[in-house]
Motif scaffolding. Structure first.
Motif, PDB file in Angstrom:
ATOM      1  N   THR A   6       0.819  -1.214   0.000  1.00  0.00           N
ATOM      2  CA  THR A   6       0.000   0.000   0.000  1.00  0.00           C
ATOM      3  C   THR A   6       0.849   1.259   0.000  1.00  0.00           C
ATOM      4  O   THR A   6       1.805   1.381   0.760  1.00  0.00           O
ATOM      5  CB  THR A   6      -0.921  -0.011   1.244  1.00  0.00           C
ATOM      6  N   ALA A   7       0.476   2.208  -0.870  1.00  0.00           N
ATOM      7  CA  ALA A   7       1.168   3.503  -0.924  1.00  0.00           C
ATOM      8  C   ALA A   7       0.178   4.595  -0.527  1.00  0.00           C
ATOM      9  O   ALA A   7      -1.017   4.507  -0.819  1.00  0.00           O
ATOM     10  CB  ALA A   7       1.699   3.761  -2.323  1.00  0.00           C
ATOM     11  N   ILE A   8       0.676   5.629   0.136  1.00  0.00           N
ATOM     12  CA  ILE A   8      -0.163   6.758   0.559  1.00  0.00           C
ATOM     13  C   ILE A   8       0.305   8.004  -0.196  1.00  0.00           C
ATOM     14  O   ILE A   8       1.503   8.306  -0.212  1.00  0.00           O
ATOM     15  CB  ILE A   8      -0.043   6.982   2.084  1.00  0.00           C
ATOM     16  N   VAL A   9      -0.641   8.690  -0.846  1.00  0.00           N
ATOM     17  CA  VAL A   9      -0.280   9.899  -1.597  1.00  0.00           C
ATOM     18  C   VAL A   9      -1.082  11.077  -1.033  1.00  0.00           C
ATOM     19  O   VAL A   9      -2.306  11.112  -1.136  1.00  0.00           O
ATOM     20  CB  VAL A   9      -0.590   9.739  -3.112  1.00  0.00           C
ATOM     21  N   LYS A  20       0.195   5.901   8.169  1.00  0.00           N
ATOM     22  CA  LYS A  20       1.175   4.807   8.357  1.00  0.00           C
ATOM     23  C   LYS A  20       1.003   4.187   9.740  1.00  0.00           C
ATOM     24  O   LYS A  20       1.003   2.966   9.900  1.00  0.00           O
ATOM     25  CB  LYS A  20       2.613   5.345   8.222  1.00  0.00           C
ATOM     26  N   THR A  21       0.859   5.054  10.738  1.00  0.00           N
ATOM     27  CA  THR A  21       0.690   4.585  12.122  1.00  0.00           C
ATOM     28  C   THR A  21      -0.599   3.778  12.255  1.00  0.00           C
ATOM     29  O   THR A  21      -0.621   2.711  12.882  1.00  0.00           O
ATOM     30  CB  THR A  21       0.660   5.789  13.100  1.00  0.00           C
ATOM     31  N   LEU A  22      -1.673   4.289  11.661  1.00  0.00           N
ATOM     32  CA  LEU A  22      -2.966   3.589  11.730  1.00  0.00           C
ATOM     33  C   LEU A  22      -2.907   2.209  11.088  1.00  0.00           C
ATOM     34  O   LEU A  22      -3.509   1.257  11.575  1.00  0.00           O
ATOM     35  CB  LEU A  22      -4.042   4.403  11.003  1.00  0.00           C
ATOM     36  N   LEU A  23      -2.185   2.121   9.969  1.00  0.00           N
ATOM     37  CA  LEU A  23      -2.188   0.873   9.202  1.00  0.00           C
ATOM     38  C   LEU A  23      -1.103  -0.110   9.639  1.00  0.00           C
ATOM     39  O   LEU A  23      -1.086  -1.244   9.178  1.00  0.00           O
ATOM     40  CB  LEU A  23      -2.032   1.194   7.702  1.00  0.00           C
ATOM     41  N   ARG A  24      -0.233   0.359  10.520  1.00  0.00           N
ATOM     42  CA  ARG A  24       0.897  -0.489  10.942  1.00  0.00           C
ATOM     43  C   ARG A  24       0.425  -1.805  11.561  1.00  0.00           C
ATOM     44  O   ARG A  24       1.067  -2.841  11.423  1.00  0.00           O
ATOM     45  CB  ARG A  24       1.756   0.297  11.943  1.00  0.00           C
ATOM     46  N   ASN A  25      -0.716  -1.751  12.260  1.00  0.00           N
ATOM     47  CA  ASN A  25      -1.191  -2.952  12.960  1.00  0.00           C
ATOM     48  C   ASN A  25      -2.103  -3.848  12.119  1.00  0.00           C
ATOM     49  O   ASN A  25      -2.587  -4.866  12.596  1.00  0.00           O
ATOM     50  CB  ASN A  25      -1.941  -2.543  14.239  1.00  0.00           C
ATOM     51  N   GLU A  26      -2.344  -3.434  10.885  1.00  0.00           N
ATOM     52  CA  GLU A  26      -3.216  -4.254  10.022  1.00  0.00           C
ATOM     53  C   GLU A  26      -2.418  -5.442   9.479  1.00  0.00           C
ATOM     54  O   GLU A  26      -1.380  -5.264   8.856  1.00  0.00           O
ATOM     55  CB  GLU A  26      -3.754  -3.415   8.853  1.00  0.00           C
ATOM     56  N   GLU A  27      -2.941  -6.636   9.737  1.00  0.00           N
ATOM     57  CA  GLU A  27      -2.206  -7.855   9.359  1.00  0.00           C
ATOM     58  C   GLU A  27      -2.017  -8.005   7.851  1.00  0.00           C
ATOM     59  O   GLU A  27      -1.029  -8.569   7.391  1.00  0.00           O
ATOM     60  CB  GLU A  27      -2.948  -9.089   9.885  1.00  0.00           C
ATOM     61  N   ASN A  28      -3.008  -7.498   7.072  1.00  0.00           N
ATOM     62  CA  ASN A  28      -2.958  -7.770   5.627  1.00  0.00           C
ATOM     63  C   ASN A  28      -2.385  -6.607   4.816  1.00  0.00           C
ATOM     64  O   ASN A  28      -2.425  -6.614   3.595  1.00  0.00           O
ATOM     65  CB  ASN A  28      -4.368  -8.101   5.112  1.00  0.00           C
ATOM     66  N   ILE A  29      -1.848  -5.586   5.524  1.00  0.00           N
ATOM     67  CA  ILE A  29      -1.364  -4.399   4.797  1.00  0.00           C
ATOM     68  C   ILE A  29       0.099  -4.112   5.124  1.00  0.00           C
ATOM     69  O   ILE A  29       0.516  -4.166   6.275  1.00  0.00           O
ATOM     70  CB  ILE A  29      -2.232  -3.165   5.161  1.00  0.00           C
ATOM     71  N   GLU A  30       0.840  -3.796   4.073  1.00  0.00           N
ATOM     72  CA  GLU A  30       2.217  -3.328   4.280  1.00  0.00           C
ATOM     73  C   GLU A  30       2.370  -1.992   3.543  1.00  0.00           C
ATOM     74  O   GLU A  30       2.223  -1.930   2.323  1.00  0.00           O
ATOM     75  CB  GLU A  30       3.209  -4.344   3.711  1.00  0.00           C
ATOM     76  N   LYS A  72      -4.105   4.257 -13.462  1.00  0.00           N
ATOM     77  CA  LYS A  72      -4.766   3.103 -14.081  1.00  0.00           C
ATOM     78  C   LYS A  72      -4.135   2.742 -15.423  1.00  0.00           C
ATOM     79  O   LYS A  72      -4.044   1.573 -15.792  1.00  0.00           O
ATOM     80  CB  LYS A  72      -6.272   3.379 -14.255  1.00  0.00           C
ATOM     81  N   LYS A  73      -3.687   3.764 -16.126  1.00  0.00           N
ATOM     82  CA  LYS A  73      -3.030   3.532 -17.418  1.00  0.00           C
ATOM     83  C   LYS A  73      -1.684   2.838 -17.201  1.00  0.00           C
ATOM     84  O   LYS A  73      -1.292   1.931 -17.939  1.00  0.00           O
ATOM     85  CB  LYS A  73      -2.816   4.871 -18.131  1.00  0.00           C
ATOM     86  N   ALA A  74      -0.986   3.268 -16.143  1.00  0.00           N
ATOM     87  CA  ALA A  74       0.342   2.705 -15.855  1.00  0.00           C
ATOM     88  C   ALA A  74       0.251   1.328 -15.207  1.00  0.00           C
ATOM     89  O   ALA A  74       1.115   0.473 -15.414  1.00  0.00           O
ATOM     90  CB  ALA A  74       1.108   3.659 -14.946  1.00  0.00           C
ATOM     91  N   SER A  75      -0.787   1.128 -14.384  1.00  0.00           N
ATOM     92  CA  SER A  75      -0.904  -0.145 -13.660  1.00  0.00           C
ATOM     93  C   SER A  75      -2.376  -0.454 -13.416  1.00  0.00           C
ATOM     94  O   SER A  75      -2.949  -0.057 -12.401  1.00  0.00           O
ATOM     95  CB  SER A  75      -0.148  -0.055 -12.328  1.00  0.00           C
ATOM     96  N   VAL A  76      -2.979  -1.162 -14.357  1.00  0.00           N
ATOM     97  CA  VAL A  76      -4.432  -1.370 -14.330  1.00  0.00           C
ATOM     98  C   VAL A  76      -4.911  -2.136 -13.087  1.00  0.00           C
ATOM     99  O   VAL A  76      -6.025  -1.944 -12.608  1.00  0.00           O
ATOM    100  CB  VAL A  76      -4.900  -2.051 -15.647  1.00  0.00           C
ATOM    101  N   SER A  77      -4.035  -2.981 -12.522  1.00  0.00           N
ATOM    102  CA  SER A  77      -4.466  -3.807 -11.386  1.00  0.00           C
ATOM    103  C   SER A  77      -4.383  -3.065 -10.040  1.00  0.00           C
ATOM    104  O   SER A  77      -4.897  -3.534  -9.030  1.00  0.00           O
ATOM    105  CB  SER A  77      -3.619  -5.081 -11.319  1.00  0.00           C
ATOM    106  N   THR A  78      -3.735  -1.899 -10.022  1.00  0.00           N
ATOM    107  CA  THR A  78      -3.619  -1.152  -8.763  1.00  0.00           C
ATOM    108  C   THR A  78      -4.978  -0.585  -8.356  1.00  0.00           C
ATOM    109  O   THR A  78      -5.667   0.032  -9.156  1.00  0.00           O
ATOM    110  CB  THR A  78      -2.592  -0.005  -8.905  1.00  0.00           C
ATOM    111  N   ILE A  79      -5.347  -0.826  -7.108  1.00  0.00           N
ATOM    112  CA  ILE A  79      -6.620  -0.331  -6.581  1.00  0.00           C
ATOM    113  C   ILE A  79      -6.398   1.069  -6.016  1.00  0.00           C
ATOM    114  O   ILE A  79      -5.449   1.300  -5.258  1.00  0.00           O
ATOM    115  CB  ILE A  79      -7.144  -1.267  -5.465  1.00  0.00           C
ATOM    116  N   ILE A  80      -7.278   2.014  -6.385  1.00  0.00           N
ATOM    117  CA  ILE A  80      -7.153   3.386  -5.872  1.00  0.00           C
ATOM    118  C   ILE A  80      -8.339   3.693  -4.964  1.00  0.00           C
ATOM    119  O   ILE A  80      -9.498   3.537  -5.369  1.00  0.00           O
ATOM    120  CB  ILE A  80      -7.129   4.414  -7.028  1.00  0.00           C
TER     121      ILE A  80
END
Length: 209
Positions: A6-9, A20-30, A72-80
């Motif tokens: 996961t990227a944050i913009v 980042k702090t909020l998501l740090r404890n999520e098991e399925n997210i890096e 989406k053009k650069a990476s169609v599978s990336t979820i926004i």
């Protein structure tokens, strides 16, 4: 199960750090990184895999709505997923049209964010509660109903839609350009819009043209 990269913009570093702090404890997210501009994230995804991007609308270089299309053009599978303070219905709908899988306001709870991520991964479009309320409210044009127009106003509206200037319309109708300008202003006011482009769009939506 592999973690979702996961990227944050966002243009505020403090927001990035908070997420980042909020998501740090999520098991399925890096969280693989935080980016403050559109250029930075586009450059990153050209060489790295990213599963999810949490994207703000207001960025210093590229508007978040346009950035959706570019990602989406650069990476169609990336979820926004959009994470923004913008509450305009038109912006929300446009981002979804441009490829976003969801829209949350920045005051959403962690549970809402978690829920939206899990829905988006399953291929669904998801909104936070506040956003659902905004979308379900009728727009100003819908509330006002169809404005009542005189025969002359309908005539002038059709000519404006055809791209004719006040000068040309005046010549064709044997009226002064000043009179046409007054009609134009009245039409803009009746439809509750800001300019001629919006006027024509609203008239088309309401099937007056």
């Amino acid at each position: 199960m592999p973690k979702l990269l996961t990227a944050i913009v966002d243009d505020h570093p403090i927001v990035i750090e908070g997420l980042k702090t909020l998501l740090r404890n999520e098991e399925n997210i890096e969280v693989v990184g935080g980016f403050c501009s559109g250029e930075d994230i586009l450059s990153y995804i050209s060489t790295h895999k990213v599963d999810i991007i949490l994207l703000d609308i207001t960025l210093p270089d590229i508007n978040g709505m346009e950035l959706c299309l570019m990602i989406k053009k650069a990476s169609v599978s990336t979820i926004i997923l959009i994470l923004s303070n913008h509450t305009e219905r038109s912006i929300i709908m446009q981002t979804i049209q441009n490829g976003a899988s969801g829209y949350l306001l920045k005051n959403s709870s962690v549970d809402e964010l978690r829920h939206c991520i899990s829905e988006a991964v399953q291929g669904n479009i998801c909104y936070s509660k506040a956003v659902i309320e905004i979308i379900s409210r009728p727009s100003k044009n819908e509330l006002q109903g169809t404005p009542r127009l005189t025969r002359r106003e309908k005539e002038i509206l059709a000519m404006i839609a055809a791209g004719k200037t006040s000068q040309v319309i005046g010549q064709e109708l044997f009226l002064s350009p000043l009179t046409i300008d007054t009609h134009r202003k009245n039409l803009i006011q009746k439809f509750g819009v800001k300019n001629v482009a919006e006027l024509v769009m609203a008239a088309n939506q309401q099937q007056i043209l």
